[in-house]
Design a protein around this motif. Sequence first.
Motif, mmCIF file in Angstrom:
data_model
loop_
_atom_site.group_PDB
_atom_site.id
_atom_site.type_symbol
_atom_site.label_atom_id
_atom_site.label_comp_id
_atom_site.label_asym_id
_atom_site.label_seq_id
_atom_site.Cartn_x
_atom_site.Cartn_y
_atom_site.Cartn_z
ATOM 1 N N TRP A 241 -5.145 54.583 40.475
ATOM 2 C CA TRP A 241 -3.733 54.933 40.545
ATOM 3 C C TRP A 241 -2.956 54.178 39.474
ATOM 4 N N ILE A 242 -1.938 54.833 38.923
ATOM 5 C CA ILE A 242 -1.104 54.267 37.868
ATOM 6 C C ILE A 242 0.326 54.214 38.383
ATOM 7 N N ASN A 243 0.979 53.082 38.196
ATOM 8 C CA ASN A 243 2.388 52.943 38.583
ATOM 9 C C ASN A 243 3.253 53.268 37.399
ATOM 10 N N LYS A 244 3.995 54.392 37.452
ATOM 11 C CA LYS A 244 4.944 54.778 36.416
ATOM 12 C C LYS A 244 6.270 55.042 37.071
ATOM 13 N N LYS A 245 7.321 54.813 36.294
ATOM 14 C CA LYS A 245 8.669 55.089 36.808
ATOM 15 C C LYS A 245 9.291 56.204 36.046
ATOM 16 N N VAL B 268 2.807 61.506 41.655
ATOM 17 C CA VAL B 268 1.936 60.343 41.515
ATOM 18 C C VAL B 268 1.131 60.482 40.232
ATOM 19 N N TYR B 269 0.661 59.355 39.727
ATOM 20 C CA TYR B 269 -0.113 59.324 38.486
ATOM 21 C C TYR B 269 -1.454 58.666 38.768
ATOM 22 N N ARG C 288 6.171 64.416 46.183
ATOM 23 C CA ARG C 288 5.984 63.092 45.599
ATOM 24 C C ARG C 288 5.159 63.252 44.326
ATOM 25 N N LYS D 262 -0.863 63.722 36.179
ATOM 26 C CA LYS D 262 0.409 63.656 36.903
ATOM 27 C C LYS D 262 0.297 64.713 37.988
#
Length: 101
Positions: free
Chosen positions: A97-101, A89-90, A87, A76
Amino acid sequence: MKNYAILVLLALGMTLNVSAMNVSNTVVSEVVMNSIDEFVKIKSNQLTPPVIEEILKQYPTSKLGAAYKNDKGEFKLVMVLKSGTRRTVYIDQHGNWINKK
Protein backbone atom coordinates in the motif's frame (compact mmCIF):
# COMPACT_ATOMS: atom_id res chain seq x y z
CA MET A 1 -9.45 66.62 -32.19
CA LYS A 2 -8.79 65.79 -28.54
CA ASN A 3 -11.72 63.39 -28.58
CA TYR A 4 -10.23 61.42 -31.46
CA ALA A 5 -6.86 61.16 -29.73
CA ILE A 6 -8.51 59.89 -26.55
CA LEU A 7 -10.60 57.43 -28.56
CA VAL A 8 -7.49 56.09 -30.33
CA LEU A 9 -5.63 55.72 -27.03
CA LEU A 10 -8.56 53.91 -25.43
CA ALA A 11 -8.86 51.52 -28.38
CA LEU A 12 -5.13 50.84 -28.28
CA GLY A 13 -5.23 50.24 -24.52
CA MET A 14 -8.16 47.82 -24.81
CA THR A 15 -6.41 45.90 -27.60
CA LEU A 16 -3.23 45.54 -25.56
CA ASN A 17 -5.23 44.51 -22.50
CA VAL A 18 -7.04 41.75 -24.43
CA SER A 19 -3.80 40.39 -25.86
CA ALA A 20 -2.21 40.42 -22.39
CA MET A 21 -5.17 38.45 -21.03
CA ASN A 22 -4.73 35.81 -23.75
CA VAL A 23 -1.05 35.37 -22.88
CA SER A 24 -1.77 34.95 -19.17
CA ASN A 25 -4.52 32.38 -19.90
CA THR A 26 -2.10 30.36 -22.01
CA VAL A 27 0.46 30.24 -19.21
CA VAL A 28 -2.14 29.07 -16.69
CA SER A 29 -3.28 26.32 -19.06
CA GLU A 30 0.27 25.00 -19.41
CA VAL A 31 0.70 24.80 -15.64
CA VAL A 32 -2.55 22.88 -15.26
CA MET A 33 -1.55 20.42 -17.97
CA ASN A 34 1.72 19.61 -16.21
CA SER A 35 0.07 18.91 -12.85
CA ILE A 36 -2.35 16.26 -14.12
CA ASP A 37 -1.78 12.82 -12.66
CA GLU A 38 -0.28 10.32 -15.08
CA PHE A 39 -2.58 7.40 -14.25
CA VAL A 40 -4.28 5.67 -17.19
CA LYS A 41 -7.52 3.74 -16.80
CA ILE A 42 -7.15 -0.04 -17.13
CA LYS A 43 -9.40 -3.07 -16.94
CA SER A 44 -9.56 -5.05 -13.71
CA ASN A 45 -8.01 -8.12 -15.38
CA GLN A 46 -4.74 -6.17 -15.73
CA LEU A 47 -4.21 -6.10 -11.95
CA THR A 48 -1.40 -8.30 -10.67
CA PRO A 49 -2.20 -11.28 -8.39
CA PRO A 50 -0.56 -9.69 -5.29
CA VAL A 51 -2.73 -6.61 -5.79
CA ILE A 52 -5.88 -8.71 -6.05
CA GLU A 53 -4.95 -10.62 -2.90
CA GLU A 54 -4.44 -7.39 -0.94
CA ILE A 55 -7.73 -5.95 -2.18
CA LEU A 56 -9.59 -9.07 -1.08
CA LYS A 57 -7.80 -9.00 2.28
CA GLN A 58 -8.33 -5.28 3.07
CA TYR A 59 -11.69 -4.73 1.34
CA PRO A 60 -13.56 -8.07 1.40
CA THR A 61 -17.06 -6.55 1.12
CA SER A 62 -16.18 -3.73 -1.30
CA LYS A 63 -16.35 -3.59 -5.07
CA LEU A 64 -13.76 -2.23 -7.46
CA GLY A 65 -15.18 0.92 -9.04
CA ALA A 66 -12.23 1.78 -11.30
CA ALA A 67 -8.57 0.92 -11.72
CA TYR A 68 -5.76 3.10 -13.05
CA LYS A 69 -2.04 2.43 -13.60
CA ASN A 70 0.97 4.71 -14.08
CA ASP A 71 4.40 4.17 -15.64
CA LYS A 72 5.95 3.25 -12.29
CA GLY A 73 3.71 0.18 -11.93
CA GLU A 74 1.56 1.80 -9.26
CA PHE A 75 -2.19 1.32 -9.22
CA LYS A 76 -4.86 3.84 -8.25
CA LEU A 77 -8.01 1.98 -7.22
CA VAL A 78 -11.43 3.46 -6.58
CA MET A 79 -13.15 1.16 -4.11
CA VAL A 80 -16.92 1.28 -3.59
CA LEU A 81 -17.51 0.42 0.05
CA LYS A 82 -20.53 -1.47 1.32
CA SER A 83 -22.01 1.82 2.58
CA GLY A 84 -21.88 3.20 -0.97
CA THR A 85 -19.07 5.66 -0.36
CA ARG A 86 -16.01 5.67 -2.59
CA ARG A 87 -12.43 5.48 -1.39
CA THR A 88 -9.37 6.01 -3.57
CA VAL A 89 -6.37 3.89 -2.57
CA TYR A 90 -2.92 3.41 -4.06
CA ILE A 91 -0.95 0.17 -4.23
CA ASP A 92 2.18 -0.94 -6.07
CA GLN A 93 2.42 -3.98 -8.34
CA HIS A 94 3.78 -6.11 -5.48
CA GLY A 95 0.78 -5.50 -3.22
CA ASN A 96 2.35 -2.83 -0.98
CA TRP A 97 0.00 0.00 0.00
CA ILE A 98 1.13 3.55 -0.81
CA ASN A 99 0.11 6.62 1.18
CA LYS A 100 -0.67 9.51 -1.20
CA LYS A 101 -2.62 12.67 -0.60
